[in-house]
Design a protein around this motif. Structure first.
Motif, short mmCIF file in Angstrom:
data_model
loop_
_atom_site.label_atom_id
_atom_site.label_comp_id
_atom_site.label_asym_id
_atom_site.label_seq_id
_atom_site.Cartn_x
_atom_site.Cartn_y
_atom_site.Cartn_z
N UNK A 16 0.83 -1.21 0.00
CA UNK A 16 0.00 0.00 0.00
C UNK A 16 0.86 1.26 0.00
N UNK A 17 1.98 1.23 0.72
CA UNK A 17 2.89 2.37 0.69
C UNK A 17 3.46 2.57 -0.70
N UNK A 18 3.87 1.49 -1.33
CA UNK A 18 4.42 1.58 -2.68
C UNK A 18 3.36 2.05 -3.67
N UNK A 21 3.09 5.79 -3.40
CA UNK A 21 4.22 6.46 -4.06
C UNK A 21 4.07 6.39 -5.57
N UNK A 22 3.66 5.24 -6.08
CA UNK A 22 3.49 5.09 -7.53
C UNK A 22 2.40 6.01 -8.05
N UNK A 32 8.48 7.57 -14.48
CA UNK A 32 8.42 6.15 -14.17
C UNK A 32 8.56 5.90 -12.67
N UNK A 33 8.10 4.72 -12.26
CA UNK A 33 8.30 4.21 -10.91
C UNK A 33 9.14 2.94 -11.02
N UNK A 295 8.07 14.52 -2.93
CA UNK A 295 7.85 14.31 -4.36
C UNK A 295 7.17 15.53 -4.99
N UNK A 296 6.23 16.10 -4.27
CA UNK A 296 5.53 17.28 -4.80
C UNK A 296 6.50 18.44 -4.99
#
Length: 307
Positions: A16-18, A21-22, A32-33, A295-296
């Motif tokens: 769920x964390x990944x 992030x994706x 890309x991730x 990321x933002x």
């Protein structure tokens, strides 16, 4: 310069964390991730709640994203038989509608092999050469034909070479610091050459070796994409940079010397210097996967300046 998000889930992350992030990677306009392929945490962390499998993760993300490319830096050749890997990657490519890329390496972390009962052969690089020949050969075999390979480590007879990927060719990434064998292998099989955690000077030197190897193999040097993987730690001010560095257990000065760290303008400037080496793609190693504001900030203050 393409910016890609690169994660290290073995340090501690759920699916769920990944996924979060994706989805942020996609929503914020990154290219890309990517994720590592490891089963054991490194350093002093406990790795809780435990590892996630790279290709199981990417299969899930293939159905829950729409635009971003998906791949590995790097799939460990010691973890999977090459015929099985070819099937796994082709299936995930179909599931994603043709958005998969395969980074494939020899495997190196002996401790995780011992921890999970995975054989750790001495002759890893020679095996990698055969694995690349098999994986790409299976994908390139025309439907209705069969594929055979008789090597030192692997033997395939009358393989139907199925399933086929959605893409006509899945991009293959090869990387590393090796001065001779690695560039030759990249020249033969790679669509992209990646050098991880290298200085500007070392990147330029290694890219030069790969370009020379490509030309010696009869390819144009610019047929390959050249890329870097670098840790990232950006803040709107010094205090925010220091806070993010502390969370991942690193010193600001070290991060600035060995990665992409500092204010957005500092990071943009350093990216430009990597660009001068011929690098056209950066994999931003994000170590705090809960900090989506990071990321933002990179998207709005760094990526925006590059485009």
């Amino acid at each position: 310069m393409d910016l890609r998000i690169f994660t290290e889930p073995q340090q501690g992350a759920t699916y769920d964390t990944l996924l979060a992030v994706a989805k942020a990677t996609e929503d914020l306009g990154f290219d890309a991730f990517f994720r590592s392929d490891h089963y054991l945490s490194m350093g002093s962390g406990d790795g809780l709640p435990g590892p996630t499998d790279a290709w199981l993760t990417l299969a899930g993300l293939a159905r829950e994203t729409k635009r971003i490319r998906l791949g590995t830096l790097m799939t460990a050749g010691t973890f999977r038989l090459p015929g099985v890997l070819a099937i796994q990657v082709a299936q995930v490519d179909q599931m994603s509608g043709g958005r998969v890329e395969l980074g494939l390496g020899a495997g190196w972390f002996e401790q995780e092999h011992k921890a999970y009962g995975i054989p750790f052969p001495k002759e890893k690089f020679a095996r990698l050469e055969e694995q690349l020949a098999i994986v790409t050969g299976l994908w390139e075999t025309k439907p209705g034909d069969t594929f055979d390979f008789h090597g030192t480590y692997y033997d395939l007879t009358d393989s139907p070479a199925l399933p086929k990927p959605a893409q006509s060719r899945i991009p293959v990434l090869i990387g590393g610091h090796g001065a001779s064998r690695t560039p030759k292998l990249a020249a033969q099989y790679a669509d992209e050459f990646n050098i991880p955690f290298a200085s500007i000077e070392d990147s330029e030197r290694q890219f030069g070796r790969v370009r020379a190897a490509a030309e010696a193999a009869g390819r144009k040097a610019d047929d390959l994409i050249y890329s870097n993987a670098l840790v990232v730690c950006v803040g709107k001010d010094d205090q925010e940079v220091a806070r993010r560095a502390a969370v991942i257990g690193r010193e600001v000065d070290e991060l600035k010397a060995n990665g992409l760290a500092g204010s957005p303008s500092e990071v943009v400037d350093k990216i430009g210097r990597y660009g001068e080496t011929g690098s056209r793609r950066l994999y931003l190693q994000v170590l705090d996967l809960d900090d989506l504001d990071h990321l933002e900030l990179i998207s709005s203050q760094v990526q925006s300046q590059l485009s």
